[in-house]
Design an enzyme around this catalytic site. Structure first.
Site, PDB file in Angstrom:
ATOM      1  N   GLU A  50       9.806   1.653  10.716  1.00  0.00           N
ATOM      2  CA  GLU A  50      10.805   2.695  10.413  1.00  0.00           C
ATOM      3  C   GLU A  50      10.083   4.022  10.577  1.00  0.00           C
ATOM      4  OE1 GLU A  50      13.923   2.271   9.699  1.00  0.00           O
ATOM      5  OE2 GLU A  50      14.056   0.154   9.157  1.00  0.00           O
ATOM      6  N   GLU A  75       9.148  16.470  15.218  1.00  0.00           N
ATOM      7  CA  GLU A  75       9.635  16.351  13.845  1.00  0.00           C
ATOM      8  C   GLU A  75       8.869  17.351  12.972  1.00  0.00           C
ATOM      9  OE1 GLU A  75       8.572  12.805  11.562  1.00  0.00           O
ATOM     10  OE2 GLU A  75      10.666  12.636  10.965  1.00  0.00           O
ATOM     11  N   LYS A 111       0.872  -1.185   0.000  1.00  0.00           N
ATOM     12  CA  LYS A 111       0.000   0.000   0.000  1.00  0.00           C
ATOM     13  C   LYS A 111       0.905   1.230   0.000  1.00  0.00           C
ATOM     14  CE  LYS A 111      -1.627   3.096   2.762  1.00  0.00           C
ATOM     15  NZ  LYS A 111      -1.706   4.261   1.877  1.00  0.00           N
ATOM     16  N   CYS A 120      13.530  11.603   6.969  1.00  0.00           N
ATOM     17  CA  CYS A 120      13.427  11.127   8.349  1.00  0.00           C
ATOM     18  C   CYS A 120      14.726  11.312   9.106  1.00  0.00           C
ATOM     19  CB  CYS A 120      13.034   9.664   8.351  1.00  0.00           C
ATOM     20  SG  CYS A 120      14.124   8.660   7.325  1.00  0.00           S
TER      21      CYS A 120
HETATM   22  P1  NAP Z   1       2.246   8.475   7.791  1.00  0.00           P
HETATM   23  O1  NAP Z   1       1.194   9.503   7.741  1.00  0.00           O
HETATM   24  O2  NAP Z   1       2.440   7.763   9.074  1.00  0.00           O
HETATM   25  O3  NAP Z   1       1.892   7.433   6.618  1.00  0.00           O
HETATM   26  C1  NAP Z   1       2.714   6.344   6.233  1.00  0.00           C
HETATM   27  C2  NAP Z   1       1.890   5.319   5.474  1.00  0.00           C
HETATM   28  O4  NAP Z   1       1.009   4.635   6.360  1.00  0.00           O
HETATM   29  C3  NAP Z   1       0.972   5.909   4.413  1.00  0.00           C
HETATM   30  O5  NAP Z   1       0.839   4.949   3.386  1.00  0.00           O
HETATM   31  C4  NAP Z   1      -0.324   6.136   5.160  1.00  0.00           C
HETATM   32  O6  NAP Z   1      -1.454   6.172   4.308  1.00  0.00           O
HETATM   33  C5  NAP Z   1      -0.352   4.930   6.083  1.00  0.00           C
HETATM   34  N1  NAP Z   1      -0.949   5.175   7.396  1.00  0.00           N
HETATM   35  C6  NAP Z   1      -0.796   6.263   8.179  1.00  0.00           C
HETATM   36  N2  NAP Z   1      -1.448   6.110   9.341  1.00  0.00           N
HETATM   37  C7  NAP Z   1      -2.048   4.904   9.291  1.00  0.00           C
HETATM   38  C8  NAP Z   1      -2.887   4.187  10.187  1.00  0.00           C
HETATM   39  N3  NAP Z   1      -3.226   4.673  11.376  1.00  0.00           N
HETATM   40  N4  NAP Z   1      -3.333   2.971   9.808  1.00  0.00           N
HETATM   41  C9  NAP Z   1      -2.977   2.477   8.616  1.00  0.00           C
HETATM   42  N5  NAP Z   1      -2.175   3.093   7.720  1.00  0.00           N
HETATM   43  C10 NAP Z   1      -1.715   4.300   8.059  1.00  0.00           C
HETATM   44  O7  NAP Z   1       3.664   9.065   7.363  1.00  0.00           O
HETATM   45  P2  NAP Z   1       3.954  10.016   6.138  1.00  0.00           P
HETATM   46  O8  NAP Z   1       3.471  11.389   6.475  1.00  0.00           O
HETATM   47  O9  NAP Z   1       3.512   9.377   4.881  1.00  0.00           O
HETATM   48  O10 NAP Z   1       5.554  10.000   6.105  1.00  0.00           O
HETATM   49  C11 NAP Z   1       6.347  10.869   6.840  1.00  0.00           C
HETATM   50  C12 NAP Z   1       6.874  10.157   8.075  1.00  0.00           C
HETATM   51  O11 NAP Z   1       7.606   9.009   7.688  1.00  0.00           O
HETATM   52  C13 NAP Z   1       7.852  11.008   8.875  1.00  0.00           C
HETATM   53  O12 NAP Z   1       7.571  10.874  10.234  1.00  0.00           O
HETATM   54  C14 NAP Z   1       9.197  10.392   8.542  1.00  0.00           C
HETATM   55  O13 NAP Z   1      10.180  10.591   9.521  1.00  0.00           O
HETATM   56  C15 NAP Z   1       8.845   8.958   8.387  1.00  0.00           C
HETATM   57  N6  NAP Z   1       9.842   8.236   7.608  1.00  0.00           N
HETATM   58  C16 NAP Z   1      10.662   7.370   8.256  1.00  0.00           C
HETATM   59  C17 NAP Z   1      11.661   6.707   7.550  1.00  0.00           C
HETATM   60  C18 NAP Z   1      12.581   5.740   8.227  1.00  0.00           C
HETATM   61  O14 NAP Z   1      13.254   4.995   7.537  1.00  0.00           O
HETATM   62  N7  NAP Z   1      12.657   5.719   9.551  1.00  0.00           N
HETATM   63  C19 NAP Z   1      11.793   6.923   6.179  1.00  0.00           C
HETATM   64  C20 NAP Z   1      10.916   7.801   5.550  1.00  0.00           C
HETATM   65  C21 NAP Z   1       9.934   8.454   6.276  1.00  0.00           C
HETATM   66  P3  NAP Z   1      -2.009   7.494   3.596  1.00  0.00           P
HETATM   67  O15 NAP Z   1      -1.062   8.612   3.897  1.00  0.00           O
HETATM   68  O16 NAP Z   1      -2.061   7.126   2.165  1.00  0.00           O
HETATM   69  O17 NAP Z   1      -3.367   7.730   4.188  1.00  0.00           O
END
Ligand code: NAP
Length: 469
Positions: free
Chosen positions: A244, A375, A169, A278
């Site tokens: 992650e 963050e 997804k 990140c």
């Molecule tokens: P996010 O809002 O948590 O979303 C990540 C993915 O999970 C998306 O596909 C999102 O779907 C889905 N998702 C979010 N909440 C969910 C829930 N409660 N239940 C099921 N699925 C859920 O994160 P983002 O805004 O896309 O990405 C930014 C974050 O990623 C930052 O915090 C960054 O630090 C972190 N990140 C970490 C790494 C690492 O390697 N540690 C690398 C890259 C990014 P939809 O958005 O499509 O609704």
């Protein structure tokens, strides 16, 4: 390309809901595509297909799996210009960074990981028994929007290489690059059911996927809040989980540090990808005695970057990815000003340049301020000062996160300080990661590792077989 469909059981299929999500270009703010707004019914179909395909894929010789995956990676390399274009349109990345890091860099790492996969020992003779390394089964891969290709390759490719079947997804904010990825697997001949892609929101697709009874492992990259919810859901079904998550990574400057190197390494992470990384080094922690030099070095270095319209040559960073992200970053800049941090450079964005935010450096930041703890995920740096090194290390560790870190100073002293920082990696001075090093977090930045051989082993579980002698 079939952007309005999901890929399930070897076919492109319209979502059961017949509903769609618009995808925006953050540079022009035009809607450029529609993707499925899938729901639990599509998830059920995808998981059933992955479940049925698992035994045959797990039994396929590892060399055959690797040959297919290498072919898929090569297919993407051959179409890098098309992929760069898609990535620029959905993320707003400038050409140079999209090519160097998002596409060429990530595909090179994926190819190198497949070379390492050839060295995995699936069976080992121990003292009177055998140990077998076996795939988990159906792996759900949930990815974020900030590295639309790299986050997918670092999960789906190793999961498949180790013999698992996958339901991906992708983020609904930057889902279009994922369609190139799916096409690559199809072109390489991925057998029916081994890989599926279901698009939609986290609540409609991610949530039922993470909790599905036939999913054996969930690997999630995203926010700490989202990861915690996913983990709660997945652990009810006792699934293997890899997370992650977010970061607020420290860059500790010691007496004697080369400030040209330090300011370059820190600001690169703040500017590249518009600060939406990140592992960005968003807290620079320096000796109070070096305050003047540090601020001059940062201001001098900052002049070498250009933030603006990413379709123009020479631009290092474009807009942040969405209105939501723009509002969030703006809100943090306002909070920093209100909390009394010194705005060394930059301003509260006025919205006259779309989602473009010029870099902001706050100095004299107190580590308890929100801009030092949360963050921000935009081009914003907080500079904090310490009296002695012990206090510097304590400030570096005074965060719920533990993803990345950096230490600048005399090599041996820097290495000793790096060992004291609780984070999944530490860069010393101008040190470089060879790409296939393990990557992952301590504390609220998650658990498990991606990259190289460590990222392959995460997708295998261990079985002991005791023979009758
Ligand atoms: P996010 O809002 O948590 O979303 C990540 C993915 O999970 C998306 O596909 C999102 O779907 C889905 N998702 C979010 N909440 C969910 C829930 N409660 N239940 C099921 N699925 C859920 O994160 P983002 O805004 O896309 O990405 C930014 C974050 O990623 C930052 O915090 C960054 O630090 C972190 N990140 C970490 C790494 C690492 O390697 N540690 C690398 C890259 C990014 P939809 O958005 O499509 O609704």
């Amino acid at each position: 390309m079939e952007q309005e469909k999901n890929y399930i059981n070897g076919e492109w299929i319209a979502p059961q809901s017949n509903a769609y999500i618009d995808v925006e270009n953050p540079v022009t703010q035009e809607m450029i595509a529609k993707i499925p707004k899938s729901d639990e019914r599509d998830v059920d179909a995808a998981v059933a297909s992955a479940y049925a395909a698992f035994p045959a894929w797990a039994a396929t010789e590892p060399e055959k799996r690797l040959a297919l995956l290498k072919e898929a990676i090569q297919w993407m390399m051959d179409r890098s210009d098309d992929m760069i274009r898609t990535l620029r349109e959905e993320l707003g990345a400038p050409q140079g960074f999209a090519k160097r890091v998002h596409v060429d860099g990530n595909l090179k790492e994926a190819m190198e990981q497949m070379e390492l996969a050839g060295e995995i020992e699936y069976v080992r003779e121990e003292d009177g028994y055998e140990v077998w390394m076996e795939p988990y089964g159906v792996v759900a891969c949930l990815t974020p929007w900030n590295y639309p290709l790299g986050q997918i390759t670092s999960k789906v490719i190793p999961a498949l290489a180790m013999g698992n079947t996958v339901v991906l997804k992708p983020s609904s904010q930057t889902p279009l690059t994922a369609y190139w990825f799916a096409e690559a697997l199809i072109a390489a001949g991925i057998p029916k059911g081994v890989f599926q892609m279901v698009c939609g929101s986290g609540s409609d697709v991610g949530d039922p996927l993470a909790g599905h009874e036939k999913v054996d492992m969930v690997t999630f990259t995203g926010s700490t809040k989202g990861g915690a919810e996913i983990a709660r859901r997945a652990s009810e079904g006792v699934k293997q989980i890899l997370l992650e998550l977010g970061g607020k990574s420290p860059a500790l400057v010691l007496e004697g540090a080369d400030l040209e190197i330090a300011s370059k390494r820190v600001l690169d992470t703040i500017i590249n990808n518009s600060g939406q990384s990140c592992s960005a080094l968003t807290r620079m922690i320096a000796p109070k005695s070096m305050k003047e030099e540090v601020e001059r070095a940062l201001l001098d270095r900052l002049q070498t970057y250009k933030v603006g319209d990413p379709t123009q040559e020479e631009v290092d960073a474009g807009p942040v990815q969405s209105k939501k992200q723009y509002d969030k970053v703006k809100g943090f800049i306002e909070k920093g000003v209100k909390a009394g941090a010194n705005l060394l450079t930059g301003e509260i964005p006025r919205g006259d340049a779309g989602y473009i935010i010029q870099p902001v450096i706050f100095t004299d930041v107190d580590n308890q301020m929100e801009i030092a703890q949360e963050e921000i995920f935009g081009p914003v740096l907080s500079v904090l000062y310490y009296e002695d090194e012990e206090e510097g290390v304590a400030i570096a560790n005074d965060t719920k996160y533990g993803l990345a870190s950096a230490v600048f100073g005399p090599e041996e002293k820097a290495k000793a300080a790096a060992r004291k920082i609780r984070a999944g990696n530490a860069t010393i001075n101008d040190g470089k990661s060879p790409g296939n090093a393990p990557f992952g977090g301590y504390k609220h930045s998650g658990y498990g590792r991606e990259g190289g051989k460590y990222g392959l082993l995460e997708f295998l579980q261990t079985k002991a077989i005791f023979r009758q002698e």
